[in-house]
Design an enzyme around this catalytic site. Structure first.
Site, PDB file in Angstrom:
ATOM      1  N   LYS A 180      35.039 -29.370  14.178  1.00  9.79           N
ATOM      2  CA  LYS A 180      34.937 -29.443  15.643  1.00  9.79           C
ATOM      3  C   LYS A 180      33.552 -29.039  16.116  1.00  9.79           C
ATOM      4  O   LYS A 180      32.953 -29.712  16.963  1.00  9.79           O
ATOM      5  CB  LYS A 180      35.994 -28.562  16.300  1.00  9.79           C
ATOM      6  CG  LYS A 180      35.910 -28.544  17.839  1.00  9.79           C
ATOM      7  CD  LYS A 180      37.039 -27.741  18.453  1.00  9.79           C
ATOM      8  CE  LYS A 180      36.812 -26.244  18.338  1.00  9.79           C
ATOM      9  NZ  LYS A 180      35.733 -25.752  19.248  1.00  9.79           N
ATOM     10  N   ASP A 193      39.913 -30.368  20.084  1.00 11.15           N
ATOM     11  CA  ASP A 193      40.355 -29.018  20.437  1.00 11.15           C
ATOM     12  C   ASP A 193      41.763 -29.105  21.012  1.00 11.15           C
ATOM     13  O   ASP A 193      42.393 -30.161  20.990  1.00 11.15           O
ATOM     14  CB  ASP A 193      39.372 -28.361  21.416  1.00 11.15           C
ATOM     15  CG  ASP A 193      39.217 -29.160  22.712  1.00 11.15           C
ATOM     16  OD1 ASP A 193      40.029 -30.091  22.962  1.00 11.15           O
ATOM     17  OD2 ASP A 193      38.291 -28.860  23.486  1.00 11.15           O
TER      18      ASP A 193
END
Length: 207
Positions: free
Chosen positions: A128, A146
């Protein structure tokens, strides 16, 4: 629903303004790139707002202050993981500062996934965070997955229940492919789709 948001002139203008800022970052110097990397280190396991406030507290000290000073500043501005992140910032600075843009640019220009793999060698940077960094310096072909994006995908029936805190690399890539399909259907890059979904989930474009 998402298509109407993408086509909304007001929202689209705000998103594209942010995209232009990321493209300007791509042309910026090493200091800007390392600042964006530091932001991504701070964002891991924290809210964006908390990370952004912490980054502003640190200011130019990310480029030269020692670990103790960085830790003290993070603690004073009430950032939660001040010990760990101070260590990560110093480790990242020692490892890549001064050559970050030089090493990542040719990789990202040819293959953004390879550039992401390279960034994973930095302590504190996961899938991420690496994707987030690349998007913030002007590369839009990777998804920043997320809890907001996972909540969105679950609500539209694209995925089932997932524990976002224990997302394996293979699972991340699988979810990314889902988002890329959605982005392709909307005729936008997946990194830009992220901004529309973020706006839909939070009513802000601050990522």
């Amino acid at each position: 629903m998402l298509r109407s948001l993408v086509q909304n002139p007001r929202v689209r203008a705000r998103v594209l303004e942010r995209v232009d800022e990321f493209r300007l970052n791509n042309l910026s110097n090493e200091e800007v790139w390392f600042r964006e990397l530091t932001l991504c280190l701070l964002t891991a396991n924290s809210s964006f707002i908390s990370a952004y406030q912490a980054l502003n507290c640190l200011g130019d000290k990310i480029y030269y202050a020692n670990e103790e000073v960085i830790r003290s500043i993070l603690k004073s501005c009430k950032y939660r993981f001040y010990n760990l992140k101070a260590k990560y910032i110093i480790m990242a600075r020692e490892k890549v500062y001064g050559k970050l843009k030089e090493e990542i640019t040719p990789l990202a220009d040819s293959d953004q996934q390879l550039a992401r793999e390279k960034l994973l060698n930095i302590k504190g940077i996961g899938m991420k965070e690496a994707s987030h960094f690349l998007r913030n310096v002007g590369y839009f072909d990777l998804a920043i997955i997320d809890r907001h994006l996972i909540d969105f995908m679950r609500r539209i029936g694209a995925i089932g229940e997932i524990n976002v805190k224990h997302l394996s690399k293979s699972r991340y890539i699988s979810l990314e492919s889902v988002l890329k399909s959605i982005a392709l259907n909307l005729n936008i890059s997946v990194g830009i789709l992220d901004l529309f979904i973020w706006y839909k989930e939070t009513n802000t474009i601050v990522k």
